[in-house]
Write an enzyme that holds these catalytic residues in place. Structure first.
Site, PDB file in Angstrom:
ATOM      1  N   GLU A 123     -14.544   3.619  10.584  1.00  0.00           N
ATOM      2  CA  GLU A 123     -15.011   4.695  11.458  1.00  0.00           C
ATOM      3  C   GLU A 123     -14.916   6.068  10.815  1.00  0.00           C
ATOM      4  OE1 GLU A 123     -13.718   2.686  15.762  1.00  0.00           O
ATOM      5  OE2 GLU A 123     -13.065   4.728  15.251  1.00  0.00           O
ATOM      6  N   TYR A 170     -10.019 -10.509  10.592  1.00  0.00           N
ATOM      7  CA  TYR A 170     -10.411 -11.071   9.299  1.00  0.00           C
ATOM      8  C   TYR A 170     -10.832 -12.543   9.432  1.00  0.00           C
ATOM      9  CZ  TYR A 170      -8.480  -6.831   7.281  1.00  0.00           C
ATOM     10  OH  TYR A 170      -8.242  -5.508   6.974  1.00  0.00           O
ATOM     11  N   TYR A 196      -9.046   7.257  20.640  1.00  0.00           N
ATOM     12  CA  TYR A 196     -10.139   6.723  19.825  1.00  0.00           C
ATOM     13  C   TYR A 196     -10.194   5.194  19.803  1.00  0.00           C
ATOM     14  CZ  TYR A 196     -11.242  11.459  19.011  1.00  0.00           C
ATOM     15  OH  TYR A 196     -11.630  12.764  19.251  1.00  0.00           O
ATOM     16  N   HIS A 238      -0.788  -0.201   5.874  1.00  0.00           N
ATOM     17  CA  HIS A 238      -1.301   0.733   6.871  1.00  0.00           C
ATOM     18  C   HIS A 238      -0.368   1.927   7.111  1.00  0.00           C
ATOM     19  CE1 HIS A 238      -4.259  -2.405   8.772  1.00  0.00           C
ATOM     20  NE2 HIS A 238      -4.272  -2.410   7.440  1.00  0.00           N
ATOM     21  N   GLN A 263       0.814  -1.217   0.000  1.00  0.00           N
ATOM     22  CA  GLN A 263       0.000   0.000   0.000  1.00  0.00           C
ATOM     23  C   GLN A 263       0.848   1.268   0.000  1.00  0.00           C
ATOM     24  OE1 GLN A 263      -2.347  -0.473   3.554  1.00  0.00           O
ATOM     25  NE2 GLN A 263      -3.366  -2.321   2.807  1.00  0.00           N
TER      26      GLN A 263
END
Length: 377
Positions: A245, A266, A255, A153, A88
């Site tokens: 979220e 998963y 949070y 991530h 990513q």
């Protein structure tokens, strides 16, 4: 030609229909079509409109592309640092300095190669030449610590607030969850810095917190925008299996990830102890299960789409649509799926002409910037 005339001619001339024919979508704002403004991009991640017309687009493999006011896709901008284009990672978000017309400063987030084969999210700034060909005075103003060997991530949205401070979102790197609830690192955090990487004086001053850390307890923040009326930061982040979220992270707050979440592993197993609430940890404004895989986001203003003024729009990667959210008193009271099933939407911006522009998440030559226009009745 006057700058505004050049800008408007760019948006009019460059908007060619998607081949073979742009489909028509029914929506609460009437019948809509998506027309191509820029094509031929390779996994584009973000874009920003230039005040003189045209735009900048990032491509994840490591290229910053300028689009001329007449719609031509130019050669990659030179002067960028090396990126870690793995998984990513790569060249990610782009943001212009609030006074770009004077400073010519461009800010880019990217997965930066580090020592021993590791990588991490970094933010650089550079000065864009008038001919849109190169960056000079390039410097890295933020480096996420610690680095890690992996390709997941990175988070990595950028948003300037009204004071000129820069929010930087990060991710938990998938396998560094134990660090997210710790306050002495940059894993799963919202960061707030000055334009040169310093510490804004109104950042939270909490014992044990790095001074650049704004909020903690995030999984993978891939959307961030500033509310046009309140000036407040709003973000979206990926859950694992469900539990994506929407938040408006406030200074010094937690949070919850991975202690509380509406997500599951998963495998289907609970995350941690399977808690959805705990004292001292914030609840999301809104969550999505199943996961939509949220990405870029924008509040729309003005009269281009009167029914949608003030609404929040979020791109969905996995479920391939744009989510239109109506907010009231800080809560989501209505949600509409737009362009459902059409493609993966990576980023969204409002153009200088007031229109909504969408960035697809596809490889070359299919990566595109699309404009939302009214279709004939």
């Amino acid at each position: 030609m006057h700058r505004r005339a050049v800008l408007l001619s760019f948006f009019a001339a460059a908007a060619a229909p998607l081949p073979p024919q742009a489909p028509v979508f029914e929506s609460s704002a009437g019948r809509l079509k998506l027309v191509t403004v820029v094509a031929g991009l390779d996994h584009p991640w973000s874009f920003a409109f230039l005040p003189e017309g045209g735009m900048l687009v990032t491509e994840r493999p490591g290229w910053l592309r300028a689009v001329a006011p007449d719609g031509r896709l130019l050669a990659p901008v030179s002067g960028l640092p090396k990126v870690s284009a793995t998984g990513q990672g790569g060249l990610l978000d782009v943001a212009l300095h609030p006074d770009f017309a004077t400073t010519r400063l461009v800010f880019l987030s990217f997965a930066e190669p580090r020592e021993d084969g590791k990588n991490a999210t970094s933010v650089m700034r550079g000065r864009l030449s008038e001919d849109l060909a190169r960056l000079s005075d390039v410097t890295v103003i933020f480096r996420q610590q610690p680095a890690y060997k992996g390709g997941a991530h990175f988070g990595s949205r950028l948003a300037f607030d009204r004071t000129g401070a820069l929010f930087v979102t990060t991710g938990d790197r998938l396998n560094l969850r134990p660090l997210v609830q710790q306050t002495d690192n940059h894993i799963g955090k919202v960061i707030r810095i000055t334009e040169d990487g310093g510490i804004p004086p109104d950042n939270p001053k909490l014992e044990g917190w790095l001074p650049e850390v704004w909020s903690i307890g995030h999984r993978n923040l891939q959307g961030a925008t500033i509310h046009p009326d309140t000036g407040q930061l709003w973000t979206v982040e990926h859950g694992a299996k469900g539990g994506d979220e929407l938040n408006h992270p406030e200074a010094g707050k937690n949070y919850g990830w991975p202690v509380i979440t509406y997500s599951r592993e998963y495998s289907g197993e609970p995350v941690g102890e399977g808690l959805t609430e705990k004292a001292g940890m914030e609840q999301p404004v809104h969550d999505w299960t199943p996961s939509i895989a949220p990405s870029g986001m924008v509040f729309l203003t003005g009269g281009r789409y009167p029914q949608w003024s003030g609404n929040l729009f979020v791109g969905a990667l996995a479920l391939q649509h744009v989510a239109r959210l109506v907010l009231k008193d800080g809560k989501v009271v209505e949600e509409e799926k737009l362009f459902d099933g059409y493609t993966r939407f990576r980023d969204l911006r409002q153009g200088p002409d007031g229109s909504l522009y969408l960035l697809t998440d596809q490889g070359a030559p299919m990566g595109r910037v699309l404009k939302v226009v009214k279709a004939a009745s």
